[in-house]
Design a protein around this motif. Structure first.
Motif, mmCIF file in Angstrom:
data_model
loop_
_atom_site.group_PDB
_atom_site.id
_atom_site.type_symbol
_atom_site.label_atom_id
_atom_site.label_comp_id
_atom_site.label_asym_id
_atom_site.label_seq_id
_atom_site.Cartn_x
_atom_site.Cartn_y
_atom_site.Cartn_z
ATOM 1 N N GLU A 9 33.227 33.365 27.767
ATOM 2 C CA GLU A 9 32.373 34.062 28.725
ATOM 3 C C GLU A 9 31.324 33.087 29.251
ATOM 4 O O GLU A 9 30.535 32.533 28.481
ATOM 5 N N ASP A 27 29.894 33.074 36.993
ATOM 6 C CA ASP A 27 30.294 33.900 35.853
ATOM 7 C C ASP A 27 31.818 33.870 35.747
ATOM 8 O O ASP A 27 32.515 33.879 36.763
ATOM 9 N N LEU A 28 32.315 33.843 34.514
ATOM 10 C CA LEU A 28 33.765 33.877 34.299
ATOM 11 C C LEU A 28 34.035 34.479 32.930
ATOM 12 O O LEU A 28 33.349 34.161 31.954
ATOM 13 N N THR A 29 35.045 35.348 32.859
ATOM 14 C CA THR A 29 35.449 35.956 31.594
ATOM 15 C C THR A 29 36.938 35.714 31.375
ATOM 16 O O THR A 29 37.747 35.960 32.270
ATOM 17 N N THR A 36 44.368 33.967 33.187
ATOM 18 C CA THR A 36 43.368 34.054 34.246
ATOM 19 C C THR A 36 43.611 32.921 35.232
ATOM 20 O O THR A 36 43.564 31.745 34.857
ATOM 21 N N LEU A 38 42.457 30.682 38.280
ATOM 22 C CA LEU A 38 41.254 30.231 38.972
ATOM 23 C C LEU A 38 41.687 29.640 40.303
ATOM 24 O O LEU A 38 42.392 28.625 40.339
ATOM 25 N N LYS A 46 36.481 24.286 41.338
ATOM 26 C CA LYS A 46 37.415 24.630 40.261
ATOM 27 C C LYS A 46 37.471 23.541 39.186
ATOM 28 O O LYS A 46 37.353 23.823 37.980
ATOM 29 N N ASP A 214 44.660 38.202 35.627
ATOM 30 C CA ASP A 214 43.380 38.268 36.324
ATOM 31 C C ASP A 214 43.267 37.092 37.286
ATOM 32 O O ASP A 214 43.801 36.016 37.017
ATOM 33 N N ALA A 216 40.371 34.856 39.436
ATOM 34 C CA ALA A 216 38.968 34.531 39.688
ATOM 35 C C ALA A 216 38.906 33.629 40.912
ATOM 36 O O ALA A 216 39.581 32.593 40.957
ATOM 37 N N MET A 223 31.239 32.282 42.400
ATOM 38 C CA MET A 223 32.351 33.146 42.051
ATOM 39 C C MET A 223 32.306 34.380 42.942
ATOM 40 O O MET A 223 31.388 35.198 42.857
ATOM 41 N N GLN A 226 36.140 38.395 40.199
ATOM 42 C CA GLN A 226 37.212 38.265 39.221
ATOM 43 C C GLN A 226 37.839 39.642 39.084
ATOM 44 O O GLN A 226 37.178 40.606 38.705
ATOM 45 N N ALA A 252 35.148 42.837 40.994
ATOM 46 C CA ALA A 252 35.134 43.181 39.580
ATOM 47 C C ALA A 252 33.901 44.008 39.254
ATOM 48 O O ALA A 252 32.862 43.858 39.864
#
Length: 252
Positions: A9, A27-29, A36, A38, A46, A214, A216, A223, A226, A252
């Motif tokens: 996270e 933010d990224l989860t 996921t 990207l 990236k 997912d 992102a 971001m 996501q 999201a």
């Protein structure tokens, strides 16, 4: 780590090079058992983001949590110790070495001050078998003789050899043909099905929608969103990549 807790996270991470802000409050989860993707245009940030996670370019600000705990990743050694492995686009394979020695490159096992060839070969076979890899005739084959898809397979297998928890793949299907791309995407899916967290960077949205749970979207260091791949469309992701905006109801 509870089953609901994210594996990785990131909250509000920032990175600048001189006066240039490359990441701005990102933010990224990432969760275990999920892929996921990207995505973003060239220059979106990236590579800087994954190199921050890998400890190559430590973040300037923001919080990084891994398995629920705040961590400070200042070097690749820190990242590896957490169980994070990155497969970069150049793969970093040595053509003159066989599959076994490439998988253990720089981390060779020793016994009585000698390289432990038998144990290394056994672990290499176990790892490839665990990923259901059937495309390599022998782990003693020199990498120079392998196809692009087989080389990518060796690089991915090397990443999971070390009890990794999160595997990051940078453009894993770049320059591969249709059959080899399918082979690599099946392997990526298998990583997640085996309980790992996976981040895949790709410009190929067909590949993204085939393998990702997912998506992102990065746009100029921020971001955009996501979201679950099943809840959006290719056209909406293209719009987000090119304009930094996502249709209402997608975020999201």
């Amino acid at each position: 780590m509870s089953s609901e807790e994210p594996l990785l996270e990131l909250r509000g991470v920032q990175k600048s090079f001189g006066a240039v802000e490359v990441l701005r409050g990102v933010d990224l989860t990432v969760r275990t058992g999920r892929v996921t993707a990207l995505v973003g245009d060239n220059g979106a940030g990236k590579s800087t983001l994954i190199k921050g996670v890998a400890g190559i370019y430590p973040f300037d600000e923001g919080e990084c949590r891994f398995e629920g705990s705040v961590v400070h990743v200042k070097s690749p050694r820190d990242s590896n110790a957490l169980g994070i492995e990155v497969v970069y686009q150049d793969l970093a394979l040595c053509d003159n070495l066989d599959v076994v020695h490439n998988m253990f490159l720089g981390r060779e096992l020793t016994k009585n001050s000698m390289v432990d060839e038998d144990t290394m070969e056994g672990r290499a076979r176990e790892t490839l078998d665990g990923l259901s890899v059937r495309t390599l005739q022998s782990v003693r084959t020199r990498v120079a003789s392998l196809s692009g898809g087989q080389r990518q397979t060796v690089a991915i297998a090397r990443a999971v050899l070390w009890n990794s928890k999160l595997v990051i793949l940078d453009e894993p299907t770049a320059a591969l043909g249709v059959a080899q791309t399918e082979q690599v995407l099946r392997l990526v899916r298998r990583l997640a099905d085996n309980g790992l967290g996976v981040i895949i960077i790709s410009h190929n949205l067909n590949d993204v929608f085939q393998v990702a749970d997912d998506i992102a979207v990065l746009y100029l260091g921020e971001m955009v969103a996501q979201i679950e791949a099943s809840s959006t469309t290719r056209d909406r992701i293209v719009t987000a990549i090119t304009t930094g905006e996502l249709n209402a109801g997608d975020a999201a």
